[in-house]
Design a protein around this motif. Structure first.
Motif, PDB file in Angstrom:
ATOM      1  N   LEU A  19       0.857  -1.180   0.000  1.00 25.16           N
ATOM      2  CA  LEU A  19       0.000   0.000   0.000  1.00 25.16           C
ATOM      3  C   LEU A  19       0.893   1.230   0.000  1.00 25.16           C
ATOM      4  N   LEU A  48      -4.956   6.905  -0.470  1.00 28.92           N
ATOM      5  CA  LEU A  48      -5.386   5.537  -0.725  1.00 28.92           C
ATOM      6  C   LEU A  48      -6.913   5.492  -0.839  1.00 28.92           C
ATOM      7  N   ASP A  74      -8.632  -0.006  -0.389  1.00 26.19           N
ATOM      8  CA  ASP A  74      -7.302  -0.357   0.122  1.00 26.19           C
ATOM      9  C   ASP A  74      -7.323  -0.486   1.641  1.00 26.19           C
TER      10      ASP A  74
END
Length: 785
Positions: A311, A373, A377
């Motif tokens: 991530l 993000l 996610d």
């Protein structure tokens, strides 16, 4: 010895010395490897044969094949070895015979070089001339062999006796108007015994001015963990890492910064653990590895993944990411009650209801914007978290060197508390410490804000009266030197002028001193940026034998997981004129405090005597001399691991930080500084970074492809980078190379220590007082000649 003559293609200056008039820093050319700069993708596994080839080159360059082989079989061995002078990752507890890494071998071999910086070297080179050399070339000259004093008439360092050097320091320190006009800095390289003596001397002298490298690295972690859990340290050990179901690794490239952690990640993957890497860059540590001491894997080139999810938050977006994960966990708990540990929350925590309400009231849109993000996610990460019976969150400077570093570390703890992931096997917070004994420095008294209980006990045991007023940290110490409020700087290891922020300001501050003293093993930039009087005091390295009047000595260190163990050097010292760090500290102390009742000479004769005093003065060091000699030493007690929380409430405390907006502004970027793979802290071994695919190139900025196009840039185009400080001042480096890289839009990455010059001395976090090395607002434009 003559100056280095190797010319590098494209060289314009030998070192990035700031231009005093403009504040600009010219590009430096392309480093010690020679050849043209290059950037290319790198897809090979970490460690493995790439590390083996790199180590072979270092050993060949050092021309010490026998000693290099010896170090590989003695480094980090509990019964006969020395502790790696690199990172603070714990030693293997199960009999591994090659518990080492590429960087540890480089670091140790760099120290063991046969090259010497002696009287003839300084006779041939003035300080002004040396100031034009590159940092690599300075350190590459070899080991310092005797004490030196700066002579302003000849602009050279000249030999001085140890007695005269100590006398000079004592004379200057006794002549100050106040002990608070002196600063006693340490880099983290000191042993526990030397640390204890150093802080004892400073406090007997009369000051708590004990700045250290933690002020620039993990200060945020210590303050956050203390506020949340009542401890300044992590709670996990290696056994926990071997049993955790999920590992979240945040703000660190373990492949370069703590390479031995890569083995842990590989083992975790093989047993089915989930490994989530959270970093603006997809680093090598998140890919695959070939573990070097697994000979079958090496022979067959068989690699193991070291991550299961990547991530990439924007720089400064970590707190929003963590809160998004927590929000998703709490949403799940509405229909899956086991998603949170309600019994733990009720028995051991304070403030859960308010935190739950805060998460519920924070819109997903705000979390997405702040983190960079998607909510998908964050929910994916939350699912990993809730499906794991035990979770560890590990982090490093990518988290702490931010504006909101303390809040972010506290948010890590918030997330862990939701599922009771503190104080049980396979779970907990895990700050990754960089330098080999930086945690031990704090444990043994290097702290500019000491607690009264610590000082009361020190006074009772050592018969002194320590000052109670807080001292100066690194940033405020630099400001004090710049303003003339501090006039003596003693640096115990490290390369302070390069590690610190705002190079131009820091250099002016040191030059404003009456006396600067650097305790070092090799020549570096900090020896050339000095006060009106200056001393270089060379010390033994970690790899070298330390023989005192009482015989061969050993020292102890504390790793990042609170294990305290012995270290014994194996090699003959580089010079008979070197002294150990305890001996240097004791010599300074006796010259400064001639009537001191502290047995300085006795401490140096036998380090057991230091440990005898430490066991009475420090919590957790009872029966020190016996326990430290056991296999692997001993682990300091960690109350939070036992769910004993020494906070005001007696419970683990949730925090309620507001959600920060990390956006740098229209047309601007947020810059983070990082290390290359071929460097350790400020020591640069070459200008290559094989894990990022860069060759012969350090003056570089890594940019998102869209940000490159928006600025009309192609790969390796020269650019100028300008930081915009809080006070509106600007600092510029010129002629850097732009490289397209997989980073989030709006984020930029470049190397320290070069880009530390962009961090204004006033740009530090009000939460931690740490310089914002990984949270700078910059503009990047095509280079203007």
């Amino acid at each position: 010895m003559s100056a280095p003559t190797d010319k590098r293609p494209g060289d314009r200056a030998r070192d990035p010395a700031p231009d005093a008039a403009s504040g600009a820093t010219p590009a430096t050319g392309f480093g010690p490897a020679g050849g043209e700069p290059a950037a290319r993708p790198y897809h090979h596994p970490t460690a493995g044969w790439g590390a083996a080839r790199s180590v072979a080159k270092v050993v060949a360059r050092a021309k010490e094949p026998v000693d290099a082989t010896r170090l590989m079989v003695t480094m980090n061995h509990p019964d006969r070895g020395f502790d790696c002078p690199g990172c603070a990752w714990p030693d293997d507890q199960h009999g591994l015979h090659l518990d080492l890494c590429e960087n540890g071998i480089k670091h140790s071999t760099w120290e063991m070089t046969p090259k010497r910086v002696d009287r003839d070297f300084f006779a041939a080179h003035t300080v002004t001339e040396l100031s034009s050399w590159a940092d690599f070339d300075l350190e590459d000259q070899g080991r310092l062999v005797g004490p030196l004093s700066y002579d302003p008439d000849t602009d050279r360092y000249l030999p001085i006796s140890w007695a005269d050097a100590f006398a000079l320091i004592g004379e200057v320190l006794r002549g100050l108007g106040s002990p608070d006009e002196a600063l006693f800095y340490t880099s983290g390289r000191l042993s526990n015994e030397a640390t204890f003596l150093y802080q004892l001397f400073a406090r007997e002298y009369g000051t708590n001015n004990l700045p250290d490298c933690s002020n620039m690295c993990h200060e945020a972690s210590g303050r956050a963990l203390t506020a949340s859990l009542g401890t300044g340290k992590g709670t996990v050990d290696l056994n926990d890492l071997d049993t955790a179901d999920a590992l979240f690794v945040m703000g660190v490239n373990a492949a370069s910064n703590v390479p031995r952690m890569i083995t842990t990640l590989a083992h975790a993957y093989r047993r089915g653990a989930q490994i989530v890497h959270v970093n603006p860059l997809v680093e090598a540590a998140a890919g695959r590895t070939i573990v070097p001491h697994e000979f079958a894997a090496m022979a067959t080139f068989r690699s193991t993944p070291t991550g299961t999810m990547n991530l990439q938050p924007r720089i400064g977006g970590d707190l929003a990411f963590l809160r998004g994960v927590a929000k998703a966990v709490l949403e799940s708990a509405e229909h899956e009650p086991e998603a949170v540990d309600r019994e733990f929350l009720e028995r051991f925590t304070e403030g859960f209801d308010a935190y739950r309400d805060l998460c519920a009231a924070t819109p997903w849109e705000d979390l997405e914007q702040a983190s960079g993000l998607t909510r998908r996610d964050m929910r994916r990460a939350a699912r990993v978290y809730t499906e794991a019976s035990s979770t560890i969150v590990a982090w490093c400077l990518g988290i702490t060197q931010q504006e909101h570093g303390v809040d972010t570390v506290r948010e890590i703890v918030n997330l862990l508390l939701l599922r009771g992931n503190v104080g049980r096997e396979g779970a907990g917070p895990c700050p990754i410490r960089g330098h080999s004994n930086v945690q031990g420095n704090r444990t043994c008294g290097i702290d500019h804000r000491p607690k009264d209980a610590f000082l009361d006990r020190l006074d009772e045991v050592c018969g002194i009266t320590a000052p109670r007023a807080p001292g100066l940290d690194t940033v405020h110490g630099i400001q004090a030197m710049h303003e003339g409020r501090a006039t003596v700087f003693v640096g115990m290891g490290g390369n302070f002028v390069r590690a610190a922020p705002d190079h131009e300001y820091t250099e002016a501050a040191l030059r404003n001193c009456e006396l600067t003293v650097q305790v070092s093993t090799k020549l570096n930039r900090s020896h050339l940026v000095h006060g009106r009087r200056a001393l270089i005091l060379p010390c033994l390295g970690r790899t070298e034998k330390d023989v005192q009047a009482g015989g061969a000595q050993s020292v102890s260190v504390e790793d990042s997981m609170s294990m305290v163990h012995l270290s014994r050097g194996m090699k003959r010292p580089a010079s008979p004129h070197l002294r150990s760090e305890p001996a240097i500290i004791a010599g300074i102390a006796r010259a400064t405090l001639p009537d001191s009742a502290t047995p300085w000479e006795g401490y140096v004769e036998d380090y057991d005597r230091i440990r005898d005093t430490m066991q009475r003065a420090l919590d957790g060091f009872e029966d020190f001399n016996r326990r430290v000699r056991g296999p692997h030493g001993f682990r300091l007690r960690q109350p939070a691991r036992e769910r004993v929380f020494r906070t005001a409430s007696g419970r683990a405390e949730f925090s309620l930080a507001p959600l920060p907006d990390p956006s740098p502004g229209e047309g601007l970027l947020t810059l983070a500084t990082v290390r290359s793979h071929d460097q350790w802290n400020t020591t640069i071994y070459s200008s290559d970074d094989r894990y990022r695919g860069l060759h012969n190139l350090r003056t570089v900025v890594l940019l998102n492809a869209t940000d490159m196009r928006d600025r009309g840039l192609a790969d390796l185009d020269p650019v100028d980078i300008t930081s915009i400080a809080r006070d509106g001042t600007r600092r510029t480096v010129r002629g850097y190379r732009a490289v397209t890289y997989d980073v989030p839009r709006g984020s930029a990455v470049g190397y320290m220590p070069e880009l530390n010059s962009l961090c204004a001395i006033g740009d530090f976090s009000p939460q931690s007082d740490q310089p914002l090395m990984k949270h700078l607002t910059v503009e990047v434009v095509a280079h203007t000649p």
